[in-house]
Design a protein around this motif. Sequence first.
Motif, mmCIF file in Angstrom:
data_model
loop_
_atom_site.group_PDB
_atom_site.id
_atom_site.type_symbol
_atom_site.label_atom_id
_atom_site.label_comp_id
_atom_site.label_asym_id
_atom_site.label_seq_id
_atom_site.Cartn_x
_atom_site.Cartn_y
_atom_site.Cartn_z
ATOM 1 N N ILE A 65 60.964 1.798 61.329
ATOM 2 C CA ILE A 65 60.802 0.286 61.977
ATOM 3 C C ILE A 65 62.128 0.184 62.718
ATOM 4 C CG2 ILE A 65 61.231 -2.005 61.102
ATOM 5 C CD1 ILE A 65 59.536 -1.059 58.541
ATOM 6 N N LEU A 66 63.313 0.789 62.201
ATOM 7 C CA LEU A 66 64.599 0.635 62.791
ATOM 8 C C LEU A 66 64.498 1.276 64.257
ATOM 9 C CD1 LEU A 66 67.135 1.136 59.880
ATOM 10 C CD2 LEU A 66 66.500 -0.934 61.053
ATOM 11 N N LYS A 67 64.042 2.476 64.212
ATOM 12 C CA LYS A 67 64.013 3.330 65.454
ATOM 13 C C LYS A 67 63.098 2.461 66.672
ATOM 14 C CE LYS A 67 64.403 7.885 63.601
ATOM 15 N NZ LYS A 67 65.769 8.184 63.982
ATOM 16 N N LYS A 68 62.055 1.950 66.084
ATOM 17 C CA LYS A 68 61.134 1.153 67.197
ATOM 18 C C LYS A 68 62.106 -0.016 67.730
ATOM 19 C CE LYS A 68 56.702 2.233 65.104
ATOM 20 N NZ LYS A 68 55.693 1.961 64.262
ATOM 21 N N ALA A 69 62.906 -0.725 66.658
ATOM 22 C CA ALA A 69 63.711 -1.999 67.270
ATOM 23 C C ALA A 69 64.780 -1.333 68.154
ATOM 24 C CB ALA A 69 64.260 -2.421 66.052
ATOM 25 N N ALA A 70 65.380 -0.029 68.043
ATOM 26 C CA ALA A 70 66.381 0.364 68.888
ATOM 27 C C ALA A 70 65.742 0.385 70.214
ATOM 28 C CB ALA A 70 66.952 1.607 68.067
ATOM 29 N N ILE A 71 64.565 0.924 70.183
ATOM 30 C CA ILE A 71 63.945 1.447 71.635
ATOM 31 C C ILE A 71 63.553 -0.150 72.401
ATOM 32 C CG2 ILE A 71 61.771 2.062 72.741
ATOM 33 C CD1 ILE A 71 61.625 4.185 70.525
ATOM 34 N N ARG A 72 63.371 -1.105 71.642
ATOM 35 C CA ARG A 72 62.848 -2.432 71.999
ATOM 36 C C ARG A 72 64.263 -3.249 72.672
ATOM 37 N NH1 ARG A 72 59.128 -2.874 67.959
ATOM 38 N NH2 ARG A 72 60.930 -4.088 66.470
ATOM 39 N N LEU A 73 65.371 -2.779 72.028
ATOM 40 C CA LEU A 73 66.877 -3.139 72.431
ATOM 41 C C LEU A 73 67.476 -2.423 73.361
ATOM 42 C CD1 LEU A 73 67.937 -4.690 68.907
ATOM 43 C CD2 LEU A 73 67.155 -5.978 70.877
ATOM 44 N N GLY A 74 66.758 -1.335 73.962
ATOM 45 C CA GLY A 74 67.577 -0.260 75.090
ATOM 46 C C GLY A 74 68.636 0.570 74.218
ATOM 47 N N ALA A 75 68.412 1.009 72.921
ATOM 48 C CA ALA A 75 69.339 1.854 72.270
ATOM 49 C C ALA A 75 68.819 3.186 72.035
ATOM 50 C CB ALA A 75 69.933 1.154 70.974
#
Length: 275
Positions: free
Chosen positions: A199-209
């Motif tokens: 879940i956190l990795k998907k959020a990071a991708i969406r935020l450009g991290a």
Amino acid sequence: YQYSTVHVALYAMRYMHLVYGYGDVLKDKHRLTLAKLALKRHSNKPRRKVAATTAMLADVMAHSNLSVWKDLLCMTAISFGFFFLLRASEYLGSHQGAYLDYVVRVGSLTFLDSQGRLLNPAHDDLNNSHELIVNIPGSKTDLYNHGQRLNIHLSSEALNPLRLILAMWRSTPAHFREPNRFLFQYGSGPLHRDVVSSILKKAAIRLGADPKNVAPHSLRAGGATAMYHAGYSTAEIQLRGRWVSDCWMIYIWQGRGISKRLVERLCAVDYAPLM
């Protein structure tokens, strides 16, 4: 072999020798110490986990359906990890399944109303809760297993752990009637850390991290970093994170805004060096 593998193997041998009365086999082994230092220098360094941010948590919430139990469970677990500075082993499951005695359970929670009166999840209306106390039963730094109690108060922020716990209670009140149930139980055990990591990795991708350096431990680092930039004292951060040394400092990430007006402020300083 990596340095960590060699180090653990040597100290396992040392332990068994001491148990059977053969003395400390590593004592005064200076060349061995030098060899270990050289191996450590040339070993691959572990990647430092990026600190999660409230923006990342808000993104997770925006992409969650909190009317679905699993989504609500995951979001609440993520909020707990961040705001209580929890180690993953203190609220999530793993492949090893170790230290389940340290994982927070329903009975680890204490609910208080606005007057500080105790509320019982079995028969009281938890909507009257204004404060949540979490008993951390133990950890790797709690040598005597005394545990530690951390609290948080109700606020208007959607990410507030107490607000999310109350949403869980309203959704499935029966979950809170079994004190021995894992707080974030999913199936037969606690919610797995791989689920939270994904879940956190998907959020990071969406935020450009970069998702490679994001893991459940990012929540602990993020909570500590947020406290630091919010102006909490070093003692308060260390106490909430239950660190026994100054190693908590490596969890803190520098904020980009801290250097605003740095040049102006330093140039405005007028001092005469003491010669």
